[in-house]
Design a protein around this motif. Structure first.
Motif, PDB file in Angstrom:
ATOM      1  N   UNK A   1       0.856  -1.175   0.000  1.00  0.00           N
ATOM      2  CA  UNK A   1       0.000   0.000   0.000  1.00  0.00           C
ATOM      3  C   UNK A   1       0.900   1.236   0.000  1.00  0.00           C
ATOM      4  N   UNK A   2       0.368   2.348  -0.497  1.00  0.00           N
ATOM      5  CA  UNK A   2       1.157   3.586  -0.534  1.00  0.00           C
ATOM      6  C   UNK A   2       0.947   4.450   0.700  1.00  0.00           C
ATOM      7  N   UNK A   3      -0.205   5.100   0.789  1.00  0.00           N
ATOM      8  CA  UNK A   3      -0.440   6.105   1.826  1.00  0.00           C
ATOM      9  C   UNK A   3      -0.554   5.478   3.207  1.00  0.00           C
ATOM     10  N   UNK A   4       0.290   5.957   4.116  1.00  0.00           N
ATOM     11  CA  UNK A   4       0.313   5.415   5.466  1.00  0.00           C
ATOM     12  C   UNK A   4       1.121   4.134   5.598  1.00  0.00           C
ATOM     13  N   UNK A   5       1.700   3.689   4.488  1.00  0.00           N
ATOM     14  CA  UNK A   5       2.459   2.432   4.496  1.00  0.00           C
ATOM     15  C   UNK A   5       3.845   2.657   3.899  1.00  0.00           C
ATOM     16  N   UNK A   6       3.941   2.643   2.580  1.00  0.00           N
ATOM     17  CA  UNK A   6       5.236   2.910   1.942  1.00  0.00           C
ATOM     18  C   UNK A   6       5.613   4.379   2.056  1.00  0.00           C
ATOM     19  N   UNK A   7       4.622   5.260   1.956  1.00  0.00           N
ATOM     20  CA  UNK A   7       4.885   6.696   2.012  1.00  0.00           C
ATOM     21  C   UNK A   7       4.730   7.213   3.434  1.00  0.00           C
ATOM     22  N   UNK A   8       5.549   8.197   3.782  1.00  0.00           N
ATOM     23  CA  UNK A   8       5.410   8.813   5.092  1.00  0.00           C
ATOM     24  C   UNK A   8       4.273   9.843   5.066  1.00  0.00           C
ATOM     25  N   UNK A   9       4.082  10.555   6.144  1.00  0.00           N
ATOM     26  CA  UNK A   9       2.966  11.496   6.229  1.00  0.00           C
ATOM     27  C   UNK A   9       3.130  12.692   5.298  1.00  0.00           C
ATOM     28  N   UNK A  10       4.337  12.899   4.775  1.00  0.00           N
ATOM     29  CA  UNK A  10       4.569  13.947   3.783  1.00  0.00           C
ATOM     30  C   UNK A  10       4.434  13.411   2.357  1.00  0.00           C
ATOM     31  N   UNK A  11       3.929  12.164   2.252  1.00  0.00           N
ATOM     32  CA  UNK A  11       3.729  11.496   0.950  1.00  0.00           C
ATOM     33  C   UNK A  11       5.047  11.281   0.215  1.00  0.00           C
ATOM     34  N   UNK A  12       6.100  10.996   0.990  1.00  0.00           N
ATOM     35  CA  UNK A  12       7.421  10.751   0.433  1.00  0.00           C
ATOM     36  C   UNK A  12       7.903   9.365   0.821  1.00  0.00           C
ATOM     37  N   UNK A  13       8.836   8.852   0.038  1.00  0.00           N
ATOM     38  CA  UNK A  13       9.454   7.562   0.331  1.00  0.00           C
ATOM     39  C   UNK A  13      10.763   7.840   1.074  1.00  0.00           C
ATOM     40  N   UNK A  14      10.919   7.272   2.251  1.00  0.00           N
ATOM     41  CA  UNK A  14      12.132   7.527   3.015  1.00  0.00           C
ATOM     42  C   UNK A  14      13.326   6.872   2.314  1.00  0.00           C
ATOM     43  N   UNK A  15      14.509   7.430   2.472  1.00  0.00           N
ATOM     44  CA  UNK A  15      15.694   6.851   1.825  1.00  0.00           C
ATOM     45  C   UNK A  15      15.917   5.377   2.175  1.00  0.00           C
ATOM     46  N   UNK A  16      15.670   5.019   3.425  1.00  0.00           N
ATOM     47  CA  UNK A  16      15.906   3.633   3.830  1.00  0.00           C
ATOM     48  C   UNK A  16      14.874   2.701   3.196  1.00  0.00           C
ATOM     49  N   UNK A  17      13.620   3.136   3.103  1.00  0.00           N
ATOM     50  CA  UNK A  17      12.613   2.322   2.413  1.00  0.00           C
ATOM     51  C   UNK A  17      12.983   2.144   0.949  1.00  0.00           C
ATOM     52  N   UNK A  18      13.413   3.220   0.306  1.00  0.00           N
ATOM     53  CA  UNK A  18      13.799   3.144  -1.099  1.00  0.00           C
ATOM     54  C   UNK A  18      14.974   2.191  -1.292  1.00  0.00           C
ATOM     55  N   UNK A  19      15.968   2.296  -0.420  1.00  0.00           N
ATOM     56  CA  UNK A  19      17.146   1.436  -0.538  1.00  0.00           C
ATOM     57  C   UNK A  19      16.779  -0.036  -0.344  1.00  0.00           C
ATOM     58  N   UNK A  20      15.866  -0.311   0.587  1.00  0.00           N
ATOM     59  CA  UNK A  20      15.446  -1.692   0.825  1.00  0.00           C
ATOM     60  C   UNK A  20      14.712  -2.255  -0.387  1.00  0.00           C
ATOM     61  N   UNK A  21      13.884  -1.450  -1.022  1.00  0.00           N
ATOM     62  CA  UNK A  21      13.173  -1.902  -2.221  1.00  0.00           C
ATOM     63  C   UNK A  21      14.153  -2.192  -3.348  1.00  0.00           C
TER      64      UNK A  21
END
Length: 274
Positions: free
Chosen positions: A12-32
């Motif tokens: 899921x995107x909102x509230x899951x992959x994306x933070x409250x600013x609707x951005x992907x954190x660097x660590x989440x991106x690196x893990x993907x």
């Protein structure tokens, strides 16, 4: 035996992959990125319209063959590699009209969709549509009447950013006459999704796992809200975010220690995928 089976991760995107600013954190991106390099599949699975979901997939560089997007809560499945819709289930124009006219009668913001834009009537050219489109980076178009909607839409969405009570009442109204025809659920406190019966993220997950030829025991998903419930139940491993609703946590196999603002998806990938 393959010691490192390919897994499919439905996010899921909102509230899951994306933070409250609707951005992907660097660590989440690196893990993907690490999961993709290891040969695993990552499928964006969202209630957002297709155009917004595609934009997020492109940001993650999920554009090669074997990358897919599930949008409209399962109403549309899109092949990012082939750049084409491979599954779609829509609502009849008659049902769309009935729902939108009743929402208008009650003074509730209501919108539907075409291939490109969110569609609203003049009375819904308001703060809700601007806030919604700003949050998910999509566009809207004002139509003069519902007669301008000539193609069956994937869903109708009602919004109230101030008070969810009218949304709950509208949900109850839908259930009084559309049982077995339409499904109606909150995707967050401010949104109620109205979709054809049978359209949900869970059915889409099962369809995509078959498409990707991935055994059910290798399916993992993550979500936070009511529109994720079917997906969490359908996956072999359903993960609730630390910030998820209590209803979501109750049906999940795992609850992250980190929330969507603090790399919760990276936690899932490191623990269950890599």
């Amino acid at each position: 035996m393959n010691e490192h089976p390919i897994k499919a991760l439905f996010l899921d995107l909102d509230g899951t992959l994306l933070n409250d600013q609707k951005e992907i954190t660097p660590k989440n991106r690196a893990a993907i990125v690490q999961a993709l390099k290891a040969g695993h599949q990552v499928v964006i699975t969202t209630g957002r319209p297709l155009s917004s979901a595609i934009a997020q997939a492109e940001k993650l560089e999920l554009t090669t063959p074997g990358c897919f997007v599930i949008s409209y809560n399962g109403g549309v499945v899109y092949d990012m590699g082939q750049r084409e819709v491979i599954f779609q289930q829509t609502m009849s124009l008659e049902l769309m009209r009935k729902v939108m006219e009743e929402a208008a009668r009650r003074g509730i913001h209501v919108q539907t969709y075409d291939e490109k834009d969110v569609l609203v009537l003049p009375e819904n050219d308001d703060e809700e549509i601007r806030r919604y489109c700003g949050l998910i980076h999509t566009t809207f178009r004002v139509i003069s009447s519902l007669d301008e909607v000539t193609k069956e839409p994937p869903k109708v969405l009602i919004i109230n950013y101030r008070d969810p009570k009218p949304l709950a009442a509208f949900q109850n109204w839908i259930r009084t006459w559309a049982d077995g025809v339409l499904d109606c659920f909150f995707s967050c406190d401010n949104y109620v999704e109205i979709v054809p019966m049978g359209v949900n993220k869970g059915n889409a997950l099962l369809r995509m796992a078959e498409q990707l030829d991935i055994p059910h025991e290798n399916t993992i998903c993550a979500g936070d809200s009511a529109n994720d419930l079917a997906m969490l139940k359908a996956a072999h491993l359903g993960c609730a975010m630390a910030n998820a609703t209590e209803e979501v946590k109750a049906v999940s196999n795992y609850i992250t220690t980190l929330d969507n603002n603090h790399d919760g998806i990276a936690e899932i990938i490191e623990k269950f995928v890599l």
